[in-house]
Scaffold this active site. Structure first.
Site, PDB file in Angstrom:
ATOM      1  CG  ASP A   1      -0.805  -5.119   1.415  1.00 42.78           C
ATOM      2  OD1 ASP A   1      -1.769  -5.491   2.086  1.00 42.78           O
ATOM      3  OD2 ASP A   1      -0.890  -4.341   0.443  1.00 42.78           O
TER       4      ASP A   1
HETATM    5  C1  BGC Z   1       2.454  -6.732  -2.629  1.00 43.84           C
HETATM    6  C2  BGC Z   1       3.762  -6.065  -2.321  1.00 43.84           C
HETATM    7  C3  BGC Z   1       3.618  -4.612  -2.216  1.00 43.84           C
HETATM    8  C4  BGC Z   1       2.483  -4.254  -1.315  1.00 43.84           C
HETATM    9  C5  BGC Z   1       2.251  -2.801  -1.318  1.00 43.84           C
HETATM   10  C6  BGC Z   1       1.430  -6.298  -1.658  1.00 43.84           C
HETATM   11  O1  BGC Z   1       0.182  -6.834  -1.930  1.00 43.84           O
HETATM   12  O2  BGC Z   1       2.603  -8.110  -2.575  1.00 43.84           O
HETATM   13  O3  BGC Z   1       4.694  -6.340  -3.307  1.00 43.84           O
HETATM   14  O4  BGC Z   1       4.776  -4.026  -1.720  1.00 43.84           O
HETATM   15  O5  BGC Z   1       1.309  -4.904  -1.676  1.00 43.84           O
HETATM   16  O6  BGC Z   1       2.063  -2.295  -2.575  1.00 43.84           O
HETATM   17  O1  IFM Z   2      -1.731  -0.650   2.801  1.00 46.76           O
HETATM   18  C1  IFM Z   2      -1.143  -1.070   1.618  1.00 46.76           C
HETATM   19  C2  IFM Z   2      -2.088  -0.729   0.509  1.00 46.76           C
HETATM   20  O2  IFM Z   2      -3.326  -1.358   0.661  1.00 46.76           O
HETATM   21  C3  IFM Z   2      -1.477  -1.079  -0.826  1.00 46.76           C
HETATM   22  N1  IFM Z   2      -0.245  -0.421  -0.978  1.00 46.76           N
HETATM   23  C4  IFM Z   2       0.712  -0.640   0.066  1.00 46.76           C
HETATM   24  C5  IFM Z   2       0.185  -0.413   1.446  1.00 46.76           C
HETATM   25  C6  IFM Z   2       1.217  -0.872   2.479  1.00 46.76           C
HETATM   26  O3  IFM Z   2       1.579  -2.213   2.314  1.00 46.76           O
END
Ligand code: BGC
Ligand code: IFM
Length: 816
Positions: free
Chosen positions: A487
């Site tokens: 992400d």
């Molecule tokens: C958030 C990040 C987070 C990631 C994985 C994203 O949607 O913005 O802060 O590290 O998801 O959890």
């Molecule tokens: O792949 C994502 C998931 O959808 C949400 N937690 C973090 C992962 C890596 O960014």
């Protein structure tokens, strides 16, 4: 250092001191009513949706970390001494303490001054309520005059609004108290459809429903005025903060025990309910009264609890393994499977790290979660797939998230994570292999939930694949859009003018940056699609998918190979990410895992080379790091990934979700020792002895373990709701132990550590039960060549499908 121990026979983790490094939590509920409960009774409850139907209030990021929950207070009325039997919130000294987190229940037992209280919390099957059964025992040799107070704080339903809109909320709270039951009826005035209740099995000495009366001004939950003085105030909340608290007096002879049952529940009136006289604000209690009376009876509670245990026997009974490694057995047979069920229910919405407000069900996440639970509850997997697919857009694109209550795509977050659609193919493929239920492909499913737009699920899958094919970048690799699995890899972010806020470039194709990860995922998905198309007799289409997979494989090898590993991506300006050309972020774990999983580089040595690079550059004793070297500063062209300090989260944390991809890849290249070694490095049960370093629960995976660049290398964060659960389950059961559901039968193709003598397993599959024995010569590192199925030799490693109800004996030997 440990803070407890596993009780494998009872399928519990036993915490033997309350001050764990972080709250160690568990989940209550299996269907619609859920709760989170910590080892000191902290947490909250909700009905279906942690945001929109929050029953009890909880304040995140609090100090202490975990305050607010399902609290009882015991008061010795002879001395005025009072305490919390769950330690929090009074944190009084306890002579004994034990918390047992089990499968959808938690039991907290403690003793002080000869008074023992053991509280069992669970949600009965088929009900929208939770039980607290408190057993109070007088272990003194004199009589005890005690008061018992319960307490919860009601949330005003929409947790987002509850946490922010105080100008309104301080004036809306409403309760009603009738026949000893506390009803929370905020919103009932307008909607008349839902309310909560909190009941107690004992006659009440009093009650409270106004928080500030119960606690007293300038006091917290550690020192409630009502408890301190030994008498409730019988307060009725008007606005402010409604709570529920019962006051019960207990006179216990020496050795006497009493069970007090509390029931906290959610009720909905039928749509056409016209119970109230017009204008009346009195709740209609006719439907809930019998439910309350039923569950306040100790016999009902005992039976309900036993039924919950039987439910878990069935769920976990479908796959049991006996290996030489107790940590593996415990995780596969109990905790990993349990975590998979919890992630199925919660997606990424409600934990102690996910607020239940910010994120609903993830499109990507929920598809991957299927891998871990489809064998336990295939019917619900089917339903889940159809729900997810119904949020897909006609373009094949996907909302990144949807709300579980409305099942609608979340517009605030929107779409554009270009890996999302392909996960639907992989989720459906997993479902088909497990169940053989091809009828799902013909189910009419709308696009974006629009009535009239229905198309067979198979058409949704086609569009998922086409979505990638329609969005290829300058090198012929898939465009990444806002991000892919990672992400935080936001490669279309840039600013032409230093110092100015960055922009996200949204052209018709979602920017120019490309993802090698999605390329690998595409190859995997296209191969799965080919198999699905063949299943439908669409051979020409299947051939197209195969050639698309082949073509993309070529592109990966041409533009995605960096010499010793797979590159990660190309940024907006066409510069490679995850390449030796950069001085940071040279190698990323994700493409090494995903490309090998897709079969890229298996024939030409690239896979083995890439895995060697992972071992050399990314592996640590605490797990495999996401990328190295960590980004030392913020880089606008990479986005959020570089916003984290080195070693955390996506900036070189050990992102546990990705580790099983490497385990699987190692198994695919036949390296059982390394696959299993990686498995053990992040296995929470193995890490139990490091609890003071790991800090999170030793019975479930956490999303992340701090990488070697962080000062707290080895510290886990964000436990419970992570794709790590499903993928580790797949890695150990399907690839290391090698028990893979396939269209033609159950494959038994383990890749084991050299020193294992073999293992045994029982696997329910398509209605039959497979009793599997694998034997391996000492030191052998080879693969199974043929099976003996019910005494007959079967060439290859697939035990054929059997009649429902049959027991099939499968033997396999690894000789070399
Ligand atoms: C958030 C990040 C987070 C990631 C994985 C994203 O949607 O913005 O802060 O590290 O998801 O959890
Ligand atoms: O792949 C994502 C998931 O959808 C949400 N937690 C973090 C992962 C890596 O960014």
């Amino acid at each position: 250092m440990r803070f407890g121990h596993f009780d494998d026979v009872r399928r519990e983790y036993v915490i033997d001191r309350p001050d764990t490094p972080l709250p160690w939590i568990n989940y209550l509920g299996t269907e619609a009513y859920f709760g989170i409960v910590s080892n000191t009774a902290g947490g909250y409850s909700f009905y279906r949706d942690a945001r929109l139907r929050r029953l009890t209030r909880y304040r995140y990021n609090n100090a202490p970390f975990d305050v607010g929950g399902r609290y009882l207070y015991v008061r010795d009325d002879a001395t005025g001494d009072y305490w919390s039997p769950s330690w929090q919130p009074t944190r009084s000294r306890l002579d004994e303490y034990e918390c047992r987190h089990g499968l959808s229940y938690t039991r907290i037992a403690s003793a002080r001054s000869g008074i023992r209280v053991e509280t069992l919390y669970f949600v009965p099957l088929g009900e929208t309520l939770e039980i607290w059964r408190a057993r109070v025992t007088n272990e003194r040799d004199t009589a005890a005059e005690l008061s018992l107070f319960s307490s919860i704080e009601f949330c005003l339903w929409d947790a987002q609004d509850d946490a922010t809109n105080f100008q309104r909320n301080f004036s809306t709270g409403q309760v009603e108290v009738a026949d000893g039951v506390i009803y929370h009826k905020t919103e009932y005035r307008e909607r008349r459809d839902h309310f909560a209740y909190f009941a107690c099995s004992e006659p009440l000495a009093g009650f409270d429903t106004q928080r500030d009366t119960f606690l007293g001004a300038y006091r917290g939950w550690d020192q409630p005025a009502a408890v301190e003085r030994g008498a409730a105030f019988d307060s009725i909340a008007h606005g402010w903060a409604p709570i529920g608290s019962h006051h019960v007096r207990l006179s216990l002879a020496p050795g006497e025990s009493r069970e007090v049952v509390f029931v906290l529940g959610y009720a909905e009136n039928p749509q056409d309910a016209k119970f109230d006289p017009p204008g009346s604000q009195t709740l209609d209690k006719r439907t809930v009264r019998p439910v309350i009376e039923h569950w306040l009876r100790p016999e009902t509670v005992a039976e309900g609890f036993a039924e919950l245990g039987r439910h878990w026997d069935v769920l976990l009974g479908g796959l049991r393994v006996t290996t030489p490694d107790p940590d593996t057995d415990r995780m596969v047979n109990i905790w990993n499977a349990y975590q998979c069920m919890v992630t199925f229910n919660m997606s990424r919405s409600a934990s102690f790290y996910e607020s239940g407000i910010g994120r609903g069900m993830g499109f990507r996440d929920s598809n991957q979660d299927l891998l871990g639970f489809v064998h336990m509850i295939p019917e619900r997997a089917r339903e889940r797939i159809l729900d997810i697919a119904a949020t897909q857009k006609a373009t094949g694109g996907a909302y990144h998230q949807y709300q579980p209550l409305t099942k609608r795509g979340n517009n605030e977050i929107g779409e554009g994570f270009n890996d999302d659609p392909l996960w639907l193919v992989l989720g459906v493929a997993a479902y088909l292999k497990e169940t053989g239920d091809a009828t799902i492909l013909d189910e009419p499913v709308p696009f974006d939930n629009a009535p009239g737009s229905e198309a067979p699920l198979y058409e949704h899958l086609r569009r998922s694949v086409r979505y990638t094919q329609d969005r290829l970048g300058p090198h012929g690799l898939p465009l990444i859009g806002r991000a892919d699995w990672n992400d935080c890899l936001n490669l279309n972010c840039f600013s032409d003018t230093p110092g100015e806020p960055f922009q996200t470039t949204e052209n018709a194709h979602g920017g120019a940056a490309e993802s090698v990860f999605i390329a690998g995922q595409f190859v995997l998905a296209a191969k799965e699609m080919a198999a699905i198309a063949e299943l439908r007799g669409l051979d020409a289409e299947a051939a197209e998918y195969r050639s698309a997979a082949e073509k993309m494989t070529g592109v990966i090898i041409e533009h995605g190979w960096d010499g010793a590993w797979f590159r990660r991506a190309y940024d907006f300006h066409g510069r490679p990410i995850g390449s030796g050309e950069d001085d940071e972020g040279q190698i990323f774990i994700e493409p090494q895992g995903m490309c090998v999983l897709a079969g890229v580089g298996l024939d030409d040595g690239l896979a083995v080379r890439a895995l060697r690079s992972v071992a050399e550059r990314l592996a640590t004793p605490h797990g495999i790091i996401l990328q190295q070297p960590a980004y030392s500063g913020y880089r606008i062209e990479l986005g959020e990934i570089s916003s984290y300090p080195p070693g955390y989260k996506e900036n070189a944390g050990i992102f546990c979700h990705t580790n099983p991809w490497i385990m699987i890849a190692e198994a695919m290249v036949g390296n059982g020792d390394r696959a299993f070694d990686y498995y053990r490095r992040i296995n929470p049960s193995v890490r139990e002895t490091l609890s003071e370093v790991h800090r999170c629960e030793p019975y479930v995976y956490a999303q992340m373990i701090a990488g070697r660049d962080a000062p707290t290398h080895g510290e886990a964060k964000n436990s419970w709701l992570t794709g790590t659960a499903a993928w580790n389950f797949a890695a150990i059961t399907q690839w290391i132990l090698g028990l893979r559901p396939e269209a033609a039968g159950l494959r038994v193709d383990p890749v084991l550590p050299a020193d294992w003598p073999g293992f045994r397993a029982t696997r329910a599959f398509r209605g039959a039960t497979y009793e599997i024995t694998v034997r391996k010569a000492a030191g052998a590192t080879g693969r199974v060549d043929h099976l003996i199925v019910d005494g007959e030799r079967v060439d290859g490693t697939v035990a054929p499908l059997a009649a429902p109800g049959a027991t099939v004996r499968v033997e396999a030997v690894i000789e070399g």
